[in-house]
Design an enzyme around this catalytic site. Structure first.
Site, PDB file in Angstrom:
ATOM      1  N   HIS A  30      -6.321   0.295   0.898  1.00  0.00           N
ATOM      2  CA  HIS A  30      -6.204   1.520   1.685  1.00  0.00           C
ATOM      3  C   HIS A  30      -5.076   2.398   1.142  1.00  0.00           C
ATOM      4  O   HIS A  30      -4.002   1.902   0.782  1.00  0.00           O
ATOM      5  CB  HIS A  30      -5.856   1.193   3.144  1.00  0.00           C
ATOM      6  CG  HIS A  30      -7.006   0.715   3.959  1.00  0.00           C
ATOM      7  ND1 HIS A  30      -7.474  -0.581   3.898  1.00  0.00           N
ATOM      8  CD2 HIS A  30      -7.775   1.361   4.875  1.00  0.00           C
ATOM      9  CE1 HIS A  30      -8.480  -0.715   4.765  1.00  0.00           C
ATOM     10  NE2 HIS A  30      -8.690   0.448   5.361  1.00  0.00           N
TER      11      HIS A  30
ATOM     12  N   ASN B 241      -1.397  -4.987  -3.481  1.00  0.00           N
ATOM     13  CA  ASN B 241      -1.884  -4.585  -2.169  1.00  0.00           C
ATOM     14  C   ASN B 241      -1.306  -5.433  -1.038  1.00  0.00           C
ATOM     15  O   ASN B 241      -0.853  -4.912  -0.016  1.00  0.00           O
ATOM     16  CB  ASN B 241      -3.413  -4.678  -2.155  1.00  0.00           C
ATOM     17  CG  ASN B 241      -4.022  -4.169  -0.872  1.00  0.00           C
ATOM     18  OD1 ASN B 241      -3.608  -3.144  -0.349  1.00  0.00           O
ATOM     19  ND2 ASN B 241      -5.027  -4.880  -0.382  1.00  0.00           N
TER      20      ASN B 241
ATOM     21  N   PHE C 219       4.232  18.525  -5.942  1.00  0.00           N
ATOM     22  CA  PHE C 219       4.409  18.137  -4.554  1.00  0.00           C
ATOM     23  C   PHE C 219       5.357  19.090  -3.825  1.00  0.00           C
ATOM     24  O   PHE C 219       6.162  19.780  -4.441  1.00  0.00           O
ATOM     25  CB  PHE C 219       4.936  16.709  -4.476  1.00  0.00           C
ATOM     26  CG  PHE C 219       4.003  15.688  -5.072  1.00  0.00           C
ATOM     27  CD1 PHE C 219       2.875  15.283  -4.373  1.00  0.00           C
ATOM     28  CD2 PHE C 219       4.227  15.168  -6.339  1.00  0.00           C
ATOM     29  CE1 PHE C 219       1.994  14.357  -4.920  1.00  0.00           C
ATOM     30  CE2 PHE C 219       3.359  14.243  -6.894  1.00  0.00           C
ATOM     31  CZ  PHE C 219       2.241  13.834  -6.187  1.00  0.00           C
TER      32      PHE C 219
END
Length: 531
Positions: A118, A149, A254
């Site tokens: 995710h 992860n 960003f």
């Protein structure tokens, strides 16, 4: 991300939420998930297979059909977003993607050796089961090694969640980078990233939107984690970097929704770095072009120095020392340094005085005597001036004068016109038989034949010829450059020996003037400037 302790953590959260500020609200709203901007310029255009924009109530996604995954996902996280809803039992094909895209299914990852990782975590969207389901679309998934992860990545997720549960609001963006060129097998549908990255902007509680509460003091944590085996037990702090580094890796920009002055500071921060501070600087005053030494701490990887807001060129000598030059256009005021440890501003002010290498800041910025020599590009010798001051200078009474390295016989080229602040003035001198290229249009033309390797050049405020071998210090001499084996020069030594293919150039694009030819000049590519 799978969590065997999900229920236990959810029960423990009930007590935390009971202590949360009464005004805290969940941040489940499409308008809140991309507050920091669109770093890649993604669009909701079905023909855009590289950066297709998906916006939902729980997150914003830049999806790449090319890579078979999101290239960034952004979301807003507060304590109330983390609730007691269960984790979805399935992953889902994202039918919101254009029909021309391949829509991954959970089976594409089966037996690949990679987790369905995710980006916006399941636990960040457990206020309701419906919202939790939305982060199980395969568009929110990238290939992550199990050690990444389930280890360091999960550890940082938990840290961010604890920050939200403490009352902060987090604006988070994450994604893959530096793809390996391989795809997960056996399906071959998703590209394998070499790294995963995440940016968390931690905004303390307060009134107004999160965006309105962000300042240069706001904490920013940026991580760059290798997507490999063996990192499971590593602390996430091992992988802290700057947003500037992530921009270099991804090609994105960003924080575009923030004021530029704030964004530039936040991009440079490295969480946990030594706090940047200025303890002193010397000298305390001087004209444009003055070399200033700044002492303090946290200067490693400094990204900016300014004098009362005017950007200056600088060199980081060590973590505690920077050498900089008073820039053209600077005014009296404080000195600031921007580095990974934040922005430091001096307690006292630097006073910018008039002058600097001569009246109004005019000085010799480049000397070239190799024009027309064998191997030269340019056909003519030249002398170049630069106005590093803050006012225009009328050159009607000025001249540039030249003598051999040990001579006392001077030749002059008279000048005219006005030299504006921050501009160059090109004086063309004698031509040789070599060279292939004319100089840019000069502002003045003379016939002085200069040596390529050694000589003396004076800028004078009179057009009367000098008469001594060493006129340095004369009231008639505005600036002086001895180069090569010259017997006269400013400061500790002559400027370096140039050649047919190099000129002597003053540092700081012509602005650095410490009255030391050896320190201020370097031999480099011939770059005549006339504007």
């Amino acid at each position: 991300m799978k969590r065997s302790s999900h229920l236990k953590r959810s029960l423990g959260l009930l007590a935390t939420l009971a202590l949360a500020p009464s005004g805290a609200q969940a941040t489940i709203s499409t308008a809140l998930q991309m507050q920091l901007g669109n770093p890649s310029g993604a669009t909701a255009d079905s023909s855009n297979h590289s950066h297709y924009l998906l916006q939902r109530t729980v997150d914003a996604i830049d999806y790449s059909d090319t890579y078979g995954q999101s290239t960034w996902v952004s979301w807003d996280l507060t304590g109330p977003d983390i609730g007691t809803a269960g984790r979805s039992s399935s992953f889902y094909q994202d039918t919101a993607l254009p029909t021309t895209f391949y829509r991954l299914v959970t089976g594409d990852y089966t037996n690949s050796g990679y987790d369905r990782g995710h980006m916006c975590p399941s636990y960040d969207r457990t206020d309701t089961s419906a919202n939790n389901l939305l982060v199980f679309y395969m568009s929110n998934i990238i290939p992550q090694t199990p050690d990444n992860n389930q280890g360091v990545w999960q550890s940082f997720e938990a840290y961010c969640q604890s920050q939200a549960q403490s009352g902060n609001e987090l604006l988070i963006t994450s994604g893959p980078s530096l793809f390996t060129g391989s795809r997960i097998q056996p399906s071959g549908k998703a590209s394998i990233p070499g790294y995963t990255w995440k940016i968390a902007v931690i905004v303390p509680p307060g009134s107004g939107t999160a965006l309105s509460r962000i300042t240069t003091a706001t904490r920013v944590i940026a991580l760059k984690i290798p997507n490999i085996a063996g990192v499971r037990n590593d602390p996430w702090t091992n992988y802290v970097t700057s947003v500037n580094q992530l921009q270099a890796d991804t090609g994105y920009t960003f924080f575009t929704a923030l004021p530029a002055s704030v964004a530039s500071v936040l991009r440079a921060k490295v969480d946990g770095a030594v706090t940047t501070s200025i303890s002193s600087f010397t000298p305390s005053s001087g004209p444009v072009g003055t070399s200033v030494t700044i002492s303090g701490a946290g200067f490693t990887s400094a990204s900016a120095v300014s004098f009362n807001g005017t950007a200056a060129s600088f060199t980081v000598n060590s973590s505690s020392q920077i050498t900089t030059t008073v820039p053209s256009g600077a005014t009296s005021g404080t000195i600031s340094v921007t580095a990974p440890g934040g922005v430091a501003t001096s307690a006292s002010s630097f006073t910018v005085t008039s002058g600097g290498g001569g009246s109004g800041g005019v000085r010799i910025s480049q000397v070239y005597g190799g024009g027309g020599n064998s191997g030269a590009t340019y056909k003519n010798d030249f002398i170049e001036l630069y106005n590093g001051g803050s006012t225009a200078v009328n050159l009607a009474t000025y001249a540039v004068q030249y003598a051999s390295s040990t001579g006392s016989s001077w030749a002059a080229t008279n000048l005219s016109g006005t030299l504006q602040p921050g501009h160059y003035y090109l004086i063309q001198e004698a031509a040789g038989t070599g060279g292939t290229t004319n100089l840019p249009t000069p502002q003045a033309t003379g016939s002085i034949s200069m040596s390529a390797s050694a000589g003396k050049v004076a800028l004078t405020n009179t057009q009367t010829l000098l008469t001594t071998s060493n006129p340095v210090g004369s009231s008639a001499v505005v600036d002086f450059v001895g180069y090569g084996t010259a017997n006269a020069y400013e400061g500790s030594g002559a400027a370096p020996t140039p050649s047919a293919t190099t000129s002597d150039l003053r540092a700081g694009a012509g602005a650095t003037d410490t009255n030391d030819n050896a320190a201020d000049f370097t031999a480099g590519s011939v770059t005549p400037r006339n504007n």
